[in-house]
Design an enzyme around this catalytic site. Structure first.
Site, PDB file in Angstrom:
ATOM      1  N   GLY A   1       0.850  -1.176   0.000  1.00  0.00           N
ATOM      2  CA  GLY A   1       0.000   0.000   0.000  1.00  0.00           C
ATOM      3  C   GLY A   1       0.886   1.224   0.000  1.00  0.00           C
TER       4      GLY A   1
ATOM      5  N   GLN B   1       3.195   9.895   1.665  1.00  0.00           N
ATOM      6  CA  GLN B   1       4.484   9.190   1.611  1.00  0.00           C
ATOM      7  C   GLN B   1       5.319   9.591   0.398  1.00  0.00           C
ATOM      8  OE1 GLN B   1       2.686   5.072   2.351  1.00  0.00           O
ATOM      9  NE2 GLN B   1       4.683   4.957   3.327  1.00  0.00           N
TER      10      GLN B   1
ATOM     11  N   CYS C   1       6.911  -0.272   6.986  1.00  0.00           N
ATOM     12  CA  CYS C   1       6.474   0.917   6.259  1.00  0.00           C
ATOM     13  C   CYS C   1       7.655   1.485   5.486  1.00  0.00           C
ATOM     14  CB  CYS C   1       5.950   1.940   7.263  1.00  0.00           C
ATOM     15  SG  CYS C   1       5.358   3.461   6.521  1.00  0.00           S
ATOM     16  N   LEU C   2       7.425   1.861   4.237  1.00  0.00           N
ATOM     17  CA  LEU C   2       8.493   2.439   3.414  1.00  0.00           C
ATOM     18  C   LEU C   2       9.021   3.738   4.025  1.00  0.00           C
ATOM     19  CD1 LEU C   2       6.849   1.915  -0.093  1.00  0.00           C
ATOM     20  CD2 LEU C   2       8.746   0.604   0.894  1.00  0.00           C
TER      21      LEU C   2
ATOM     22  N   HIS D   1      -3.565   1.047   8.162  1.00  0.00           N
ATOM     23  CA  HIS D   1      -2.201   1.592   8.122  1.00  0.00           C
ATOM     24  C   HIS D   1      -2.136   2.787   7.158  1.00  0.00           C
ATOM     25  CE1 HIS D   1       2.353   0.969   7.927  1.00  0.00           C
ATOM     26  NE2 HIS D   1       2.113   1.806   6.934  1.00  0.00           N
ATOM     27  N   GLU D   2      -2.704   2.618   5.951  1.00  0.00           N
ATOM     28  CA  GLU D   2      -2.604   3.687   4.945  1.00  0.00           C
ATOM     29  C   GLU D   2      -3.440   4.901   5.326  1.00  0.00           C
ATOM     30  OE1 GLU D   2      -0.217   3.454   3.005  1.00  0.00           O
ATOM     31  OE2 GLU D   2       0.108   1.304   3.196  1.00  0.00           O
TER      32      GLU D   2
ATOM     33  N   HIS E   1      -1.756   7.266   7.617  1.00  0.00           N
ATOM     34  CA  HIS E   1      -0.825   8.216   6.978  1.00  0.00           C
ATOM     35  C   HIS E   1      -1.534   9.521   6.602  1.00  0.00           C
ATOM     36  CE1 HIS E   1       2.924   6.040   6.675  1.00  0.00           C
ATOM     37  NE2 HIS E   1       2.376   5.008   6.074  1.00  0.00           N
TER      38      HIS E   1
HETATM   39 ZN    ZN Z   1       3.266   3.160   5.840  1.00  0.00          ZN
END
Ligand code: ZN
Length: 179
Positions: A48, A53, A101-102, A143-144, A147
């Site tokens: 995702g 991000q 997470c990236l 999670h997304e 953000h």
């Molecule tokens: Zn993330």
């Protein structure tokens, strides 16, 4: 031609900002940006990706669950863009599992999430979609969407002791898969 965008990491102010609601789904620049998000998620092998991000503070996420070496148990889904996504209901039953997470490279954490959720979003054609997710998909959605509200998974762990490095996490996962 879609571009691969640079990932903003923890410390970049955009990661802690509340993202703005999208008002015009049909805007050409917005549609091109969604293509860039898909390309970037694929390039990073991410499950995702949220617009903040890649330093764009708008309420857009991509879900692209697929099994890979990092998440062998992930379900396969057609990569989906969700605009102004919302959680409309979350089960009182929570479930703890590993997340990465990236934006937080090199770390994994045990994160409690609602096991089942109901959600609402607009697709890239502007159609309002309602759905029910459980398990892994429910997890990556939560999670997304975090953000978009300036939160990362580190904010959700119950204890700092639930945080591990990627290297040690690989060992934990390998051990847990043994019969
Ligand atoms: Zn993330």
């Amino acid at each position: 031609m879609a571009r691969i965008l640079e990932i903003a990491e923890l410390g970049a102010p955009v990661i802690r900002q509340k993202a703005a609601t999208v008002t015009d789904v049909h805007d050409d620049q917005l549609q091109a940006f969604i293509d860039d998000l898909f390309a970037t998620a694929a390039d990073e092998n991410g499950m995702g990706l949220a617009a903040p991000q890649v330093s764009i503070s708008k309420r857009i996420i991509i879900l692209s669950s697929h099994p890979n070496a990092r998440y062998p148990y992930a379900p396969n889904m057609e990569p989906t863009a969700m605009i102004n996504p919302e959680l409309t209901w979350g089960s009182s039953e929570m479930h703890k599992d590993w997340e990465g997470c990236l934006t937080v490279p090199g770390m994994r954490g045990l994160v409690p999430r609602h096991r089942t959720i109901r959600i609402r979003f607009q697709n890239r054609e502007g159609v309002l979609i309602e759905a029910k997710y459980e398990g892994f998909l429910a997890r990556i959605f939560q999670h997304e969407v975090d953000h978009l509200d300036g939160l990362v998974f580190l904010d959700r762990v119950e204890s700092i002791k639930d945080l591990v490095t990627e290297k040690e996490w690989q060992k934990i996962i390998a051990n847990s898969r043994q019969p």
